[in-house]
Scaffold this motif. Structure first.
Motif, PDB file in Angstrom:
ATOM      1  N   VAL A 163      50.457  41.685  52.375  1.00 19.19           N
ATOM      2  CA  VAL A 163      51.487  42.399  53.140  1.00 19.19           C
ATOM      3  C   VAL A 163      52.206  41.391  54.021  1.00 19.19           C
ATOM      4  CG1 VAL A 163      51.966  44.288  54.730  1.00 19.19           C
ATOM      5  CG2 VAL A 163      50.040  44.459  53.130  1.00 19.19           C
ATOM      6  N   THR A 164      53.489  41.213  53.803  1.00 19.56           N
ATOM      7  CA  THR A 164      54.287  40.243  54.553  1.00 19.56           C
ATOM      8  C   THR A 164      55.326  40.975  55.390  1.00 19.56           C
ATOM      9  OG1 THR A 164      54.042  38.670  52.727  1.00 19.56           O
ATOM     10  CG2 THR A 164      55.738  38.190  54.379  1.00 19.56           C
ATOM     11  N   PRO A 165      55.175  40.964  56.746  1.00 20.70           N
ATOM     12  CA  PRO A 165      56.164  41.646  57.597  1.00 20.70           C
ATOM     13  C   PRO A 165      57.518  40.940  57.537  1.00 20.70           C
ATOM     14  CG  PRO A 165      54.102  41.236  58.763  1.00 20.70           C
ATOM     15  CD  PRO A 165      54.054  40.427  57.509  1.00 20.70           C
ATOM     16  N   THR A 166      58.570  41.724  57.600  1.00 22.17           N
ATOM     17  CA  THR A 166      59.939  41.184  57.669  1.00 22.17           C
ATOM     18  C   THR A 166      60.668  41.844  58.823  1.00 22.17           C
ATOM     19  OG1 THR A 166      60.833  42.858  56.154  1.00 22.17           O
ATOM     20  CG2 THR A 166      59.966  40.840  55.161  1.00 22.17           C
ATOM     21  N   GLU A 167      61.949  41.513  58.949  1.00 19.63           N
ATOM     22  CA  GLU A 167      62.721  42.038  60.073  1.00 19.63           C
ATOM     23  C   GLU A 167      62.896  43.549  59.947  1.00 19.63           C
ATOM     24  OE1 GLU A 167      65.558  41.297  56.794  1.00 19.63           O
ATOM     25  OE2 GLU A 167      63.900  40.187  57.707  1.00 19.63           O
ATOM     26  N   ARG A 168      63.218  44.177  61.087  1.00 17.61           N
ATOM     27  CA  ARG A 168      63.504  45.618  61.185  1.00 17.61           C
ATOM     28  C   ARG A 168      62.316  46.460  60.730  1.00 17.61           C
ATOM     29  NH1 ARG A 168      67.873  47.808  58.458  1.00 17.61           N
ATOM     30  NH2 ARG A 168      67.717  46.299  56.777  1.00 17.61           N
ATOM     31  N   ASN A 169      61.107  46.012  61.092  1.00 15.73           N
ATOM     32  CA  ASN A 169      59.885  46.782  60.838  1.00 15.73           C
ATOM     33  C   ASN A 169      59.723  47.137  59.353  1.00 15.73           C
ATOM     34  OD1 ASN A 169      57.471  48.018  61.615  1.00 15.73           O
ATOM     35  ND2 ASN A 169      58.447  50.001  61.974  1.00 15.73           N
ATOM     36  N   ARG A 170      59.896  46.148  58.503  1.00 17.99           N
ATOM     37  CA  ARG A 170      59.703  46.329  57.067  1.00 17.99           C
ATOM     38  C   ARG A 170      58.652  45.356  56.579  1.00 17.99           C
ATOM     39  NH1 ARG A 170      65.156  45.780  53.966  1.00 17.99           N
ATOM     40  NH2 ARG A 170      65.142  43.780  55.101  1.00 17.99           N
ATOM     41  N   VAL A 171      58.112  45.632  55.402  1.00 19.37           N
ATOM     42  CA  VAL A 171      57.084  44.760  54.822  1.00 19.37           C
ATOM     43  C   VAL A 171      57.384  44.547  53.346  1.00 19.37           C
ATOM     44  CG1 VAL A 171      55.269  45.438  56.437  1.00 19.37           C
ATOM     45  CG2 VAL A 171      55.568  46.713  54.299  1.00 19.37           C
ATOM     46  N   ASN A 172      56.999  43.371  52.852  1.00 19.37           N
ATOM     47  CA  ASN A 172      57.012  43.069  51.423  1.00 19.37           C
ATOM     48  C   ASN A 172      55.593  43.127  50.897  1.00 19.37           C
ATOM     49  OD1 ASN A 172      59.797  42.585  51.461  1.00 19.37           O
ATOM     50  ND2 ASN A 172      59.504  40.427  51.987  1.00 19.37           N
ATOM     51  N   LEU A 173      55.392  43.818  49.788  1.00 12.32           N
ATOM     52  CA  LEU A 173      54.070  43.947  49.192  1.00 12.32           C
ATOM     53  C   LEU A 173      54.008  43.123  47.918  1.00 12.32           C
ATOM     54  CD1 LEU A 173      53.308  47.781  49.508  1.00 12.32           C
ATOM     55  CD2 LEU A 173      52.627  45.929  51.031  1.00 12.32           C
ATOM     56  N   THR A 174      52.953  42.339  47.793  1.00  8.30           N
ATOM     57  CA  THR A 174      52.704  41.570  46.572  1.00  8.30           C
ATOM     58  C   THR A 174      51.282  41.852  46.103  1.00  8.30           C
ATOM     59  OG1 THR A 174      54.192  39.809  47.305  1.00  8.30           O
ATOM     60  CG2 THR A 174      52.652  39.283  45.522  1.00  8.30           C
ATOM     61  N   PHE A 175      51.164  42.319  44.850  1.00  2.40           N
ATOM     62  CA  PHE A 175      49.858  42.566  44.254  1.00  2.40           C
ATOM     63  C   PHE A 175      49.546  41.418  43.295  1.00  2.40           C
ATOM     64  CE2 PHE A 175      51.522  46.726  45.410  1.00  2.40           C
ATOM     65  CZ  PHE A 175      50.445  47.288  46.074  1.00  2.40           C
ATOM     66  N   SER A 176      48.579  40.591  43.687  1.00  2.00           N
ATOM     67  CA  SER A 176      48.168  39.462  42.842  1.00  2.00           C
ATOM     68  C   SER A 176      47.006  39.918  41.964  1.00  2.00           C
ATOM     69  CB  SER A 176      47.746  38.280  43.707  1.00  2.00           C
ATOM     70  OG  SER A 176      48.816  37.862  44.539  1.00  2.00           O
ATOM     71  N   VAL A 177      47.188  39.798  40.650  1.00  2.00           N
ATOM     72  CA  VAL A 177      46.232  40.343  39.685  1.00  2.00           C
ATOM     73  C   VAL A 177      45.569  39.207  38.918  1.00  2.00           C
ATOM     74  CG1 VAL A 177      45.913  41.893  37.730  1.00  2.00           C
ATOM     75  CG2 VAL A 177      47.660  42.400  39.453  1.00  2.00           C
ATOM     76  N   ASN A 178      44.270  39.259  38.852  1.00  2.00           N
ATOM     77  CA  ASN A 178      43.504  38.416  37.936  1.00  2.00           C
ATOM     78  C   ASN A 178      42.934  39.354  36.878  1.00  2.00           C
ATOM     79  OD1 ASN A 178      41.922  36.621  36.577  1.00  2.00           O
ATOM     80  ND2 ASN A 178      40.558  36.132  38.298  1.00  2.00           N
ATOM     81  N   GLU A 179      43.564  39.372  35.715  1.00  2.00           N
ATOM     82  CA  GLU A 179      43.234  40.385  34.709  1.00  2.00           C
ATOM     83  C   GLU A 179      41.861  40.195  34.093  1.00  2.00           C
ATOM     84  OE1 GLU A 179      46.512  40.208  31.993  1.00  2.00           O
ATOM     85  OE2 GLU A 179      47.729  41.568  33.212  1.00  2.00           O
ATOM     86  N   GLY A 180      41.397  38.957  33.996  1.00  2.00           N
ATOM     87  CA  GLY A 180      40.113  38.728  33.339  1.00  2.00           C
ATOM     88  C   GLY A 180      40.190  38.997  31.839  1.00  2.00           C
ATOM     89  N   ASP A 181      39.060  38.957  31.178  1.00  2.00           N
ATOM     90  CA  ASP A 181      38.996  39.211  29.734  1.00  2.00           C
ATOM     91  C   ASP A 181      38.729  40.686  29.480  1.00  2.00           C
ATOM     92  OD1 ASP A 181      39.373  36.527  29.151  1.00  2.00           O
ATOM     93  OD2 ASP A 181      37.215  36.089  29.338  1.00  2.00           O
ATOM     94  N   SER A 182      39.332  41.204  28.425  1.00  2.95           N
ATOM     95  CA  SER A 182      39.132  42.611  28.083  1.00  2.95           C
ATOM     96  C   SER A 182      37.778  42.811  27.413  1.00  2.95           C
ATOM     97  CB  SER A 182      40.242  43.098  27.154  1.00  2.95           C
ATOM     98  OG  SER A 182      40.215  42.368  25.950  1.00  2.95           O
ATOM     99  N   ALA A 183      37.183  43.966  27.668  1.00  4.79           N
ATOM    100  CA  ALA A 183      35.921  44.314  27.019  1.00  4.79           C
ATOM    101  C   ALA A 183      36.176  44.662  25.556  1.00  4.79           C
ATOM    102  CB  ALA A 183      35.260  45.488  27.738  1.00  4.79           C
ATOM    103  N   ARG A 184      35.318  44.174  24.678  1.00  6.54           N
ATOM    104  CA  ARG A 184      35.477  44.397  23.249  1.00  6.54           C
ATOM    105  C   ARG A 184      34.413  45.377  22.748  1.00  6.54           C
ATOM    106  NH1 ARG A 184      40.454  42.111  22.579  1.00  6.54           N
ATOM    107  NH2 ARG A 184      40.543  40.143  23.703  1.00  6.54           N
ATOM    108  N   ILE A 185      34.809  46.161  21.769  1.00  4.59           N
ATOM    109  CA  ILE A 185      33.851  47.088  21.157  1.00  4.59           C
ATOM    110  C   ILE A 185      32.947  46.291  20.223  1.00  4.59           C
ATOM    111  CG2 ILE A 185      33.597  49.112  19.692  1.00  4.59           C
ATOM    112  CD1 ILE A 185      36.348  50.029  20.639  1.00  4.59           C
TER     113      ILE A 185
END
Length: 808
Positions: A163-185
């Protein structure tokens, strides 16, 4: 206790305590009449929002109870993280602290999902640009993103919110994803089967333990939705074979400790096999019992077939819909005789109420105009609900080819029982084809080819096609445009213009000849019914033959004959090297295939007739094509294709050779070079084989069996097919042609082979490997001189052939 629930309860307690503390300032005051109300702390929220939520106005009596109610009402707006009410004499001061507003939402590290899809998922839970932000909403967003990744078998995905605050009481949201390996059947097991082998049942599933193509099909990536679909397929397999009481007892999905492997176990009970003893109709059938009986596909004496029962009830419901009963209910109640293992089906109908359509709304068409979709609709607003017309409307929209999905939903209107709204939802797809190429050779130097077609120009539903080729030996420019609704009645209009200039490629000889052609046409398509369209058109064409300095030696004999060319005292001349004509065309088309790209059932028919009625070219040319697709099972499809053509000149006129039919190659008889079959012209000096010139008669037959590609499971975008092709083109006996040459070109050609069909990201791709089983061998000349052209040349074989289109 779930960690997220714990955090939620803690936040709730803190909010309540804050509310109570904030309210303390408003408590323990004597009631008084409010003289004024002021608001402090607002940045973006309008004051009117505050005043509309307060339970009192200027002139009202204020007390502790109203103060508490005001604070709760303002907190319930979700716009403030702190609210207080101060009393200054007879003046109330409402002091608020606004929540920050979300300025932007971004994602980092996402590969499995398109960012637009994740943005949409977060918007559905209330997190989007311009909305108030709090920590609880961020936690909900993290959980939603994890849920999205779990649906793709990515159980190890981790998400960090910045969460990064900016001017005029606003925020920028960044979702950093580490997907990892998918589970296999790792394995799929079915327990409890007796009548059918496990391998047969597992072959019905789209999900499996994987193969060498799992990187493409992703069939070994677990999805609950796909598993449910596979279980329904399994259930359908049993109930269509008489197992009325078949049931799935349980489904167990076990994940390994490292969350990399899954095993699926399906426990089933087959039950006994039942035979249908009879079918009864009960309830209200609007006095049309005989009409409904004709729709029954359940056959007494045969094993119970759940699919036939479903088809019958759906046919009944649809038929009720044609009379305006949109909410008719038809129940299939089986009367089971377990002693004799028979079942009597009792079809109970309740038409409910008759309704008419109030409004038709259209959604999902971001580029295509509403009018393009709406004009295909055959169910009109303010008219009685008609199920047949609604189904026809959906099919017509789907056949436009602009959408990957078309859905029509019926929505009840609260408080108005005799009206419904129809909601049409579409998912658009690319409707353009782009071809661009360049080449360099010592003969051509630099040549450019360019082609673009757009079936839905600017979302208008109009077609536009442009092709350009700058090759020295084959120059082409053509333009075509179609307005499918030239009139409101659905009559289409097509304009076409073209100019071509061709000459034979010979890297050792210059000055052969050039054939120029210019023309244009207009064609109208008239819908004679909902599935039949008849086309009428007229055009004008001009052909000009220009012999070069070496034309006497390097001009095909067929061209010499048609344009009246020969050697004279003044050199090589042509007496009739300009030809023009006015062709009239009429055609008919019917297409009821379930898909134009990957059809599994249905039929396509086309017939065309072209007649040259004026000018130097007076002839007729007819063709007919028939395709039929037969679904053998979910995995296998059998298809046949036949094409016939016949052409002839009127009276003593010569048939224009550039109107000939051709055969050979993909789309015709595979295994032979493209357009190489049929009559051959006289070889040029130094050559042993003449060019294929086509013929006035054509017959083609193709048969294909489509199967799953090894390792691809039931993926229909990648298929393997085996085929048998046969056909040829023929022409009348020419004066310079020997009997042996004419006999050779009369014989059918045939081939067998295998191929791959792939709906690739670049467009449909087809590769075929063919082995000719009936071909023409070379017949040497009488002197057996290797430097002399053979009496009959052998066919030009091309075992591997492919074609691809590019979509954008």
């Amino acid at each position: 206790m779930n960690k997220s629930n714990s955090r939620f309860r803690v936040r709730s307690v803190v909010a309540l305590v804050a509310s109570a503390l904030a309210a303390t300032a408003a408590w323990a005051v004597e009631p008084f009449t409010v003289r004024d109300i002021r608001v402090e702390g607002l940045q973006r929220v309008e004051p009117g929002t505050i005043f509309a939520s307060l339970p009192f106005r200027v002139g009202d009596t204020y007390n502790d109870e109203r103060g508490s109610a005001a604070i709760r009402a303002l907190f319930d707006l979700g716009l403030f993280k702190d609210v207080r009410i101060d009393v200054n004499g007879n003046v109330l001061v409402v002091i608020v602290e606004e929540r920050p507003t979300i300025a932007s939402v971004d994602f980092a590290g996402t590969k499995e999902f398109d960012k637009a899809a994740l943005t949409k998922a977060l918007r559905e839970i209330g997190l989007a640009e311009g909305r108030p932000f709090d920590k609880a909403l961020a936690d909900r967003a993290e959980q939603e993103l994890k849920r999205q990744y779990v649906s793709r078998s990515l159980y190890n995905a981790t998400i960090i919110t910045t969460v990064t605050p900016t001017e005029r009481n606003r925020v920028n949201l960044t979702f950093s994803v580490n997907e990892g390996d998918s589970a296999r059947i790792r394995e799929v097991k079915i327990v409890g089967n007796k009548e059918f082998s496990e391998s047969t049942l597992l072959g019905l599933f789209d999900q499996d333990s994987g193969g060498w193509l799992s990187w493409y099909t992703k069939s070994n990536q677990y999805s609950r939705a796909k598993l449910n679909a596979d279980l329904e397929t399994l259930r359908s397999y049993y109930i269509t074979r008489g197992y009325l009481e078949f049931r799935i007892d349980s489904t167990q999905v076990a994940i390994s400790p490292d969350r990399q492997d899954l095993s699926i176990t399906v426990n089933i009970t087959e039950g006994e096999k039942f035979t249908v003893a009879g079918v009864k109709l009960s309830g209200n059938y609007l006095g049309r019992d005989d009409e409904f009986k004709s729709l029954v596909t359940i056959k007494p004496g045969e094993p119970y077939n759940g699919e036939a029962v479903a088809q019958t009830t759906k046919a009944f419901t649809d038929y009720f819909g044609t009379f305006g009963y949109a909410f008719a209910r038809v129940q299939a109640r089986p009367d089971v005789d377990r002693t004799n293992n028979t079942v009597t089906m009792n079809l109970v109908a309740e038409p409910s109420r008759r309704v008419y359509v109030r409004r038709v709304s259209i959604g999902g068409n971001n580029r295509t105009r509403d009018e393009v979709v709406r004009r295909e609709f055959r169910q009109f607003e303010a008219s009685w609900y008609d199920g047949d017309r609604i189904k026809l409307s959906r099919d017509r929209i789907d056949r436009l080819g602009y959408f990957t999905e078309v859905n029509v939903d019926t929505q009840e209107i609260p408080g108005i029982p005799d009206q419904v709204d129809l909601s049409v939802t579409v998912v658009e797809k690319p409707t353009g084809t782009l071809q661009l190429g360049a080449g360099f050779s010592t003969a051509d130097k630099v040549s450019v080819t360019f082609g673009i077609t757009q079936e839905n120009v600017f979302g208008s539903g109009n077609y536009l096609g442009l092709n350009v080729n700058t090759s020295k030996y084959n120059r082409v420019i053509s333009l075509s445009t179609t307005d499918p609704y030239f009139t409101k009645d659905g009559i289409s209009r097509t304009f076409s213009l073209f100019h071509t200039s061709t000459s034979p490629y010979n890297d050792t000889v210059d000055g052969t000849y050039r054939l120029n052609s210019t023309g244009g046409s207009i064609r109208f398509g008239v819908p004679f019914s909902e599935v039949d369209t008849v086309f009428f058109g007229v055009g004008i064409e001009s052909y000009q033959f220009k012999p070069g300095s070496q034309a006497a030696l390097y001009t095909p004999q067929s061209y010499k004959d048609y344009f009246g060319c020969g050697a004279t005292v003044s050199g090589f001349t042509c007496t009739d090297n300009n030809k023009w004509g006015i062709p009239l065309t009429v055609g008919w088309a019917r297409d009821d295939r379930d898909s134009a790209l990957v059809p599994t059932r249905g039929r396509l028919q086309r017939a065309n007739l072209e007649v040259g009625v004026a000018g130097d070219m007076q002839y007729y040319r007819g063709s007919y094509q028939f395709q039929q697709f037969f679904p053998i099972s979910k995995q296998y499809t059998f298809a046949i294709n036949t094409e016939f053509g016949y052409a002839k000149a009127f009276g003593n006129k010569d048939y224009p050779i550039f109107k000939n039919f051709y055969a050979g190659g993909l789309g015709s008889v595979r295994g032979f070079e493209q357009n190489s079959l049929g009559p051959k012209d006289t070889p040029f000096p130094g050559q042993t084989e003449g060019a294929a010139i086509g013929g006035t008669k054509k017959a083609i037959f193709n048969a294909e069996l489509g199967t799953p590609f090894p390792g691809a499971g039931n993926d229909r975008t990648l298929r393997l097919y085996g085929f048998f092709d046969a056909g040829n083109v023929w022409a009348d006996h020419r004066t310079n042609e020997t009997q042996a040459q004419w006999d050779a070109q009369q014989k059918l050609r045939a081939s067998v082979g295998i191929g791959i069909s792939w709906v690739s990201p670049l467009g449909p791709l087809r590769i075929a490997y063919a082995i000719p089983v009936k071909q023409q061998k070379e017949i040497p000349n009488a002197t057996n001189n290797p430097f002399e052209a053979p009496l009959v040349s052998k066919d030009r074989i091309q075992r591997v052939q492919f074609q691809i289109g590019t979509a954008f």
